[in-house]
Design an enzyme around this catalytic site. Structure first.
Site, mmCIF file in Angstrom:
data_model
loop_
_atom_site.group_PDB
_atom_site.id
_atom_site.type_symbol
_atom_site.label_atom_id
_atom_site.label_comp_id
_atom_site.label_asym_id
_atom_site.label_seq_id
_atom_site.Cartn_x
_atom_site.Cartn_y
_atom_site.Cartn_z
ATOM 1 N N ASP A 134 1.055 -1.633 4.714
ATOM 2 C CA ASP A 134 1.515 -0.743 3.647
ATOM 3 C C ASP A 134 0.560 -0.770 2.440
ATOM 4 O OD1 ASP A 134 3.234 1.052 2.420
ATOM 5 O OD2 ASP A 134 5.031 -0.163 2.716
ATOM 6 N N ASP A 190 7.156 8.908 1.989
ATOM 7 C CA ASP A 190 8.211 8.568 2.948
ATOM 8 C C ASP A 190 9.094 9.751 3.340
ATOM 9 O OD1 ASP A 190 7.192 6.069 2.520
ATOM 10 O OD2 ASP A 190 9.093 5.152 1.945
HETATM 11 C C1 GLA Z 1 6.967 2.013 1.880
HETATM 12 C C2 GLA Z 1 6.675 2.591 3.254
HETATM 13 C C3 GLA Z 1 7.963 2.641 4.047
HETATM 14 C C4 GLA Z 1 8.559 1.249 4.152
HETATM 15 C C5 GLA Z 1 8.761 0.664 2.772
HETATM 16 C C6 GLA Z 1 9.157 -0.807 2.838
HETATM 17 O O1 GLA Z 1 7.777 2.882 1.140
HETATM 18 O O2 GLA Z 1 6.087 3.856 3.166
HETATM 19 O O3 GLA Z 1 7.740 3.199 5.338
HETATM 20 O O4 GLA Z 1 7.702 0.430 4.924
HETATM 21 O O5 GLA Z 1 7.575 0.750 1.983
HETATM 22 O O6 GLA Z 1 9.336 -1.376 1.569
#
Ligand code: GLA
Length: 383
Positions: A134, A190
């Site tokens: 990430d 997301d």
């Molecule tokens: C980010 C990523 C998500 C998830 C969260 C976890 O937002 O894009 O897919 O992994 O972190 O905290």
């Protein structure tokens, strides 16, 4: 394939599996992961091609251990990650884990920047097969490619084949540099489990259509081993109904997207299971016919997307973005099929077949798709 493609031999087809985040957020545990692996086998998902069981954020303690190592939270993973990996491997499945290319993860746990070699070696010792990496935490002055390359190299030296999923949210046009670094790269912020937000793209929260709209134009970047990732599936989650679930799954398959389920596999309806295990649609996702699906026609509320298949057929989606049924039509020429006196049109959701002289059309309900695979000729193609 680009000259500098990542050459780790993995993800020759888009990875398939499950990830904890979309349904469970920080509520992860060995019990959840193991029960999910059981469900993946019991409900036919393993047979349909799903392989990876992936733990997302919040699996560790907030502090590294005395030797600088990452420590799995003993309340959530009483026997540690290694035992979970062994359980998942006994089922014939693979285990994925999560870290971040910064000082902390998005939920505030220790990140891997500056610890890449040690953390990758630890994942390898535990038997981890997949890393989602990430983009949260302090970057310590490093560029995006530097941060993601450091972990690529650490994984390459870890002694274990670990699939590498880059998650920088499409911030710095990863389709331009990530194919040389990772096996997949997120192309957007997301996903959320709704059809559409009626907001401009690249803003929270994003629904299926908002994400889809950001995939047009990215098809040149992907190839076996390196895939555009429009984020994990929301099939079976939130506000999506059956038609919306089918549309979401169909579109992701046409994009050669990773098919990482994000619902609770232990308690899914028959309808949701049937979407996730539709083998004719999965075949479209897993087939490489030269490029991922592209939008071939945009009429505003309706669209046509098509993808060449390796056997000379073409997969096609007629998408109705709006409320109310609408007749959508395309032609074999528009979707790139060679000229022929007749064609065989197979409906990948109804599992029926019809002959055509070149037109392809359907009445498509509210927020839905029709999905076909079309062969030149009359029924003589190989299945
Ligand atoms: C980010 C990523 C998500 C998830 C969260 C976890 O937002 O894009 O897919 O992994 O972190 O905290």
């Amino acid at each position: 394939m680009p000259a500098h493609a990542l050459d780790n031999g993995l993800a020759r087809t888009p990875p398939m599996g499950w990830n904890s985040w979309n349904s469970f957020h920080c509520d992860v545990s060995a019990a959840l992961v193991e029960a999910t692996a059981d469900a993946m086998v019991a409900f036919g998902m393993k047979d349909a091609g799903y392989t990876y069981v992936n733990i997302d954020d919040c699996w560790m303690l907030k502090q590294r251990g005395a030797r600088g190592e990452l420590v799995a939270d003993p309340a959530k993973f009483p026997q540690g990650i290694e035992a979970v990996a062994a359980y998942v491997h006994r089922k014939g499945l693979k285990l994925g884990i999560y870290e971040s290319a910064g000082a902390t993860t998005c939920a505030g746990y220790p990140g891997s920047i500056g610890h890449e070699q040690a953390d990758a070696a630890q994942f390898a010792r535990w038997g981890v097969d997949y890393l989602k990496y990430d983009n949260c935490g302090d970057y310590q002055g490093k560029t995006y490619p530097q941060r993601y390359t450091a972990m690529r190299d650490a994984l390459a030296h870890s002694g274990r084949a670990i699939l590498y999923s880059i998650c920088e949210w499409g911030n710095q046009s990863p389709w331009d540099w990530a194919p040389a670094i990772g096996n997949l790269w997120r192309t957007t912020q997301d996903i959320t489990p709704r059809w559409s937000t009626d907001q401009p793209a690249n803003r929270y929260p994003q629904g299926i259509l908002d994400i889809l709209d950001q995939q047009a134009g990215l098809s040149q970047a992907s190839h076996p081993g390196a895939w555009n990732d429009p984020d994990m599936l929301e099939v079976g989650n939130g506000y999506l109904d059956d038609d919306e679930n089918r549309a979401h799954f169909s579109l992701w398959a046409l994009l050669n997207a990773p098919l990482i389920a994000g619902n609770d596999l232990r308690h899914m309806s028959k309808e949701v299971r049937e979407v996730l295990t539709n083998r004719e649609v999965i075949t479209v996702d897993q087939d490489w016919g030269g490029h991922q699906g592209t939008k071939v026609r945009d009429d505003g509320d309706t669209e046509v997307w098509a993808k060449p298949m390796s056997d000379g057929s073409v997969a096609v989606i007629l998408l109705n973005r709006r409320r109310g049924p609408v007749e959508i039509a395309t032609t074999t020429r528009e979707i790139g099929l060679k000229a022929a006196s007749s064609y065989t049109v197979r409906d990948l959701w109804k599992h029926t077949e019809a002959a055509s002289q070149g037109s392809i059309s359907a009445s498509v309900p509210t927020h839905a798709v029709a999905m076909f695979r079309v062969w030149p000729g009359n029924g003589e193609r190989a299945r």
